[in-house]
Design a protein around this motif. Structure first.
Motif, PDB file in Angstrom:
ATOM      1  N   ALA A 199      -9.533  -5.777   4.416  1.00 21.32           N
ATOM      2  CA  ALA A 199      -8.678  -4.535   4.759  1.00 21.32           C
ATOM      3  C   ALA A 199      -9.298  -3.524   5.515  1.00 21.32           C
ATOM      4  CB  ALA A 199      -8.608  -4.040   3.253  1.00 21.32           C
ATOM      5  N   GLU A 200     -10.834  -3.371   5.401  1.00 23.67           N
ATOM      6  CA  GLU A 200     -11.551  -2.262   6.051  1.00 23.67           C
ATOM      7  C   GLU A 200     -11.379  -2.802   7.405  1.00 23.67           C
ATOM      8  OE1 GLU A 200     -15.245  -2.316   4.070  1.00 23.67           O
ATOM      9  OE2 GLU A 200     -16.216  -1.594   6.058  1.00 23.67           O
ATOM     10  N   SER A 201     -11.724  -4.193   7.777  1.00 23.94           N
ATOM     11  CA  SER A 201     -12.049  -4.569   9.209  1.00 23.94           C
ATOM     12  C   SER A 201     -10.546  -4.479  10.233  1.00 23.94           C
ATOM     13  CB  SER A 201     -12.427  -5.753   9.258  1.00 23.94           C
ATOM     14  OG  SER A 201     -12.008  -6.357  10.463  1.00 23.94           O
ATOM     15  N   LEU A 202      -9.429  -4.357   9.293  1.00 17.18           N
ATOM     16  CA  LEU A 202      -8.349  -4.542   9.966  1.00 17.18           C
ATOM     17  C   LEU A 202      -7.394  -3.336   9.896  1.00 17.18           C
ATOM     18  CD1 LEU A 202      -7.006  -8.175   9.340  1.00 17.18           C
ATOM     19  CD2 LEU A 202      -7.778  -7.203  11.345  1.00 17.18           C
ATOM     20  N   CYS A 203      -7.273  -2.740   8.802  1.00 14.45           N
ATOM     21  CA  CYS A 203      -5.963  -1.919   8.576  1.00 14.45           C
ATOM     22  C   CYS A 203      -6.508  -0.345   8.593  1.00 14.45           C
ATOM     23  CB  CYS A 203      -5.798  -2.213   6.856  1.00 14.45           C
ATOM     24  SG  CYS A 203      -5.117  -4.033   6.869  1.00 14.45           S
ATOM     25  N   ARG A 204      -5.456   0.248   8.781  1.00  8.40           N
ATOM     26  CA  ARG A 204      -5.568   1.600   8.843  1.00  8.40           C
ATOM     27  C   ARG A 204      -5.217   2.584   7.402  1.00  8.40           C
ATOM     28  NH1 ARG A 204      -3.813   1.350  13.946  1.00  8.40           N
ATOM     29  NH2 ARG A 204      -1.760   1.001  13.104  1.00  8.40           N
ATOM     30  N   ASN A 205      -4.229   1.899   6.813  1.00  5.66           N
ATOM     31  CA  ASN A 205      -3.813   2.577   5.485  1.00  5.66           C
ATOM     32  C   ASN A 205      -3.968   1.384   4.376  1.00  5.66           C
ATOM     33  OD1 ASN A 205      -3.331   5.275   6.076  1.00  5.66           O
ATOM     34  ND2 ASN A 205      -1.783   4.380   7.702  1.00  5.66           N
ATOM     35  N   ILE A 206      -4.022   1.688   3.125  1.00  6.18           N
ATOM     36  CA  ILE A 206      -4.361   0.653   2.023  1.00  6.18           C
ATOM     37  C   ILE A 206      -3.670   1.332   0.834  1.00  6.18           C
ATOM     38  CG2 ILE A 206      -6.429   1.828   1.411  1.00  6.18           C
ATOM     39  CD1 ILE A 206      -7.462  -1.093   1.015  1.00  6.18           C
ATOM     40  N   ALA A 207      -2.906   0.299   0.020  1.00  5.41           N
ATOM     41  CA  ALA A 207      -2.594   0.717  -1.122  1.00  5.41           C
ATOM     42  C   ALA A 207      -3.309  -0.371  -2.236  1.00  5.41           C
ATOM     43  CB  ALA A 207      -1.055   0.563  -1.414  1.00  5.41           C
ATOM     44  N   ILE A 208      -3.778   0.012  -3.258  1.00  2.00           N
ATOM     45  CA  ILE A 208      -4.624  -0.868  -4.237  1.00  2.00           C
ATOM     46  C   ILE A 208      -3.790  -1.001  -5.502  1.00  2.00           C
ATOM     47  CG2 ILE A 208      -6.505  -1.054  -5.740  1.00  2.00           C
ATOM     48  CD1 ILE A 208      -8.084   0.890  -3.662  1.00  2.00           C
ATOM     49  N   ILE A 209      -3.406  -2.196  -5.570  1.00  2.00           N
ATOM     50  CA  ILE A 209      -2.347  -2.562  -6.814  1.00  2.00           C
ATOM     51  C   ILE A 209      -3.306  -3.052  -7.948  1.00  2.00           C
ATOM     52  CG2 ILE A 209      -1.643  -4.732  -5.708  1.00  2.00           C
ATOM     53  CD1 ILE A 209       1.084  -4.324  -6.872  1.00  2.00           C
ATOM     54  N   ASN A 210      -3.201  -2.927  -9.200  1.00  6.61           N
ATOM     55  CA  ASN A 210      -3.913  -3.174 -10.286  1.00  6.61           C
ATOM     56  C   ASN A 210      -2.681  -3.411 -11.404  1.00  6.61           C
ATOM     57  OD1 ASN A 210      -5.650  -4.735 -11.700  1.00  6.61           O
ATOM     58  ND2 ASN A 210      -6.733  -2.726 -12.463  1.00  6.61           N
ATOM     59  N   ASN A 211      -2.508  -4.525 -12.306  1.00  3.42           N
ATOM     60  CA  ASN A 211      -1.781  -4.555 -13.366  1.00  3.42           C
ATOM     61  C   ASN A 211      -0.173  -4.071 -13.122  1.00  3.42           C
ATOM     62  OD1 ASN A 211      -2.889  -5.762 -15.750  1.00  3.42           O
ATOM     63  ND2 ASN A 211      -4.393  -4.145 -15.619  1.00  3.42           N
ATOM     64  N   GLY A 212       0.063  -4.355 -11.996  1.00  2.00           N
ATOM     65  CA  GLY A 212       1.701  -3.985 -11.685  1.00  2.00           C
ATOM     66  C   GLY A 212       1.863  -2.473 -11.123  1.00  2.00           C
ATOM     67  N   GLU A 213       0.866  -1.933 -11.001  1.00  2.00           N
ATOM     68  CA  GLU A 213       0.883  -0.588 -10.667  1.00  2.00           C
ATOM     69  C   GLU A 213       0.005  -0.090  -9.422  1.00  2.00           C
ATOM     70  OE1 GLU A 213       1.430   2.206 -14.745  1.00  2.00           O
ATOM     71  OE2 GLU A 213      -0.205   1.185 -14.818  1.00  2.00           O
ATOM     72  N   ILE A 214       0.509   0.723  -8.569  1.00  2.00           N
ATOM     73  CA  ILE A 214      -0.397   1.301  -7.605  1.00  2.00           C
ATOM     74  C   ILE A 214      -1.361   2.262  -7.946  1.00  2.00           C
ATOM     75  CG2 ILE A 214      -0.291   2.613  -5.223  1.00  2.00           C
ATOM     76  CD1 ILE A 214       1.317  -0.006  -4.970  1.00  2.00           C
ATOM     77  N   VAL A 215      -2.423   1.906  -7.859  1.00  2.00           N
ATOM     78  CA  VAL A 215      -3.611   2.975  -8.393  1.00  2.00           C
ATOM     79  C   VAL A 215      -4.023   3.912  -7.202  1.00  2.00           C
ATOM     80  CG1 VAL A 215      -4.084   1.610 -10.426  1.00  2.00           C
ATOM     81  CG2 VAL A 215      -5.452   1.146  -8.535  1.00  2.00           C
ATOM     82  N   ARG A 216      -3.992   3.441  -6.016  1.00  2.00           N
ATOM     83  CA  ARG A 216      -4.361   4.253  -4.891  1.00  2.00           C
ATOM     84  C   ARG A 216      -3.558   4.041  -3.585  1.00  2.00           C
ATOM     85  NH1 ARG A 216      -9.165   6.877  -3.883  1.00  2.00           N
ATOM     86  NH2 ARG A 216      -7.943   8.100  -2.269  1.00  2.00           N
ATOM     87  N   ASP A 217      -3.293   4.935  -2.827  1.00  2.00           N
ATOM     88  CA  ASP A 217      -2.650   4.894  -1.673  1.00  2.00           C
ATOM     89  C   ASP A 217      -2.912   5.924  -0.908  1.00  2.00           C
ATOM     90  OD1 ASP A 217      -0.606   4.372   0.252  1.00  2.00           O
ATOM     91  OD2 ASP A 217       1.159   4.822  -1.164  1.00  2.00           O
ATOM     92  N   THR A 218      -3.846   5.613   0.432  1.00  2.00           N
ATOM     93  CA  THR A 218      -4.664   6.282   1.019  1.00  2.00           C
ATOM     94  C   THR A 218      -5.093   5.417   2.565  1.00  2.00           C
ATOM     95  OG1 THR A 218      -6.567   7.585   1.016  1.00  2.00           O
ATOM     96  CG2 THR A 218      -6.879   5.599   0.030  1.00  2.00           C
ATOM     97  N   SER A 219      -5.713   6.372   3.282  1.00  2.00           N
ATOM     98  CA  SER A 219      -6.101   5.805   4.496  1.00  2.00           C
ATOM     99  C   SER A 219      -7.588   4.932   4.214  1.00  2.00           C
ATOM    100  CB  SER A 219      -6.410   6.582   5.485  1.00  2.00           C
ATOM    101  OG  SER A 219      -7.598   7.529   5.129  1.00  2.00           O
TER     102      SER A 219
END
Ligand code: ADP
Ligand code: ADP
Length: 227
Positions: A199-219
């Motif tokens: 994700a770090e190498s390729l992406c600009r933005n990221i959402a982190i999902i855990n247990n069926g919930e988005i726990v972070r949504d950021t750059s």
């Protein structure tokens, strides 16, 4: 409008398991976006709903403003999908596999053939075009799925764990290919991964999902600044 917009998405599987618990997500046009999370978090389920392979329980999904419940037939033209499992016939020829996709999207043969040649060349598969898919290595099969997904020039490409089980050298070349696609052709790319490094190498933005919930949504930049 965003390339992808998800509101209040829930998925309860037939066995009663709640795999998604009300997800909101926006991916802007031109973005390179990662959905990161551990195994079982709900990444494939989310992508499955977007691609209409998994029936959602509740919520709204739009692709370039097109509600998939209203008009998936239209939305699918904007969408290219690379699933995790190889889902082509191993006994078909490489060229036939990508050409069949073109037929499925109503492309003329005269348009599809140069497109297939370009994609298979760029992905290092043109020499293999007349061989059957089962002769390809795992990494080549993965690249074949990318070529197939790009045949109809989708504006949004979705890849589920594209480099899982791929060795480091091939991983780098696949990363470079995806970067160019995003940068030079403006294709919006969403991938799932459980490697932060990818994700770090390729992406600009990221959402982190855990247990069926988005726990972070950021750059990515903000996320890394916190580590
Ligand atoms: P749906 O509710 O979307 O119809 P189902 O519960 O009927 O989904 O399951 C679809 C298929 O996935 C079934 O063949 C089922 O056995 C299989 N399956 C069940 N549990 C899991 C799991 N934890 N991970 C992956 N596949 C599963
Ligand atoms: P990820 O892609 O992040 O690894 P998945 O979306 O494949 O996660 O799975 C999310 C959760 O839903 C997991 O706990 C998985 O076991 C469960 N699951 C996936 N498919 C099914 C199914 N067909 N039936 C029941 N449970 C499922």
């Amino acid at each position: 409008e965003p390339a992808l917009s998800i509101r209040g998405l829930t998925k309860v599987y037939g066995n009663g398991f709640r795999a998604l618990k009300g997800i909101d997500l926006d991916v802007q046009q031109g973005d390179f976006f990662a959905l990161l999370g551990p195994n079982g978090a709900g990444k494939s389920t989310t992508l499955g709903v977007v691609c209409s392979l998994v029936q959602k329980t509740e919520g709204k999904v739009s692709i370039f403003g097109i509600d998939i419940d209203r008009d998936f037939a239209k939305a699918k033209y904007q969408l290219g999908v690379v699933p995790q499992e190889f889902n082509f016939s191993q006994f078909e020829k490489v060229l036939d596999i990508v050409m069949a996709q073109a037929g499925y999207y109503g492309m003329k043969r005269s348009e599809a053939l140069p497109r297939a040649k370009q994609l298979l060349t760029d992905l290092g598969l043109w020499d293999k075009r007349n061989g059957s898919a089962r002769m390809l290595s795992g990494g080549m099969k993965r690249r074949l799925m990318i070529a197939r997904a790009l045949m109809h020039r989708p504006k949004l490409l979705i890849l589920d764990e594209p480099t899982a089980g791929v060795d480091i050298e091939l991983r780098r070349s696949m990363w470079e290919y995806m970067r160019r696609l995003n940068r030079d052709e403006g294709t919006t790319i969403i991938l799932t991964t459980h490697y932060l490094e990818e994700a770090e190498s390729l992406c600009r933005n990221i959402a982190i999902i855990n247990n069926g919930e988005i726990v972070r949504d950021t750059s990515i930049r903000e996320l890394l600044a916190e580590l």
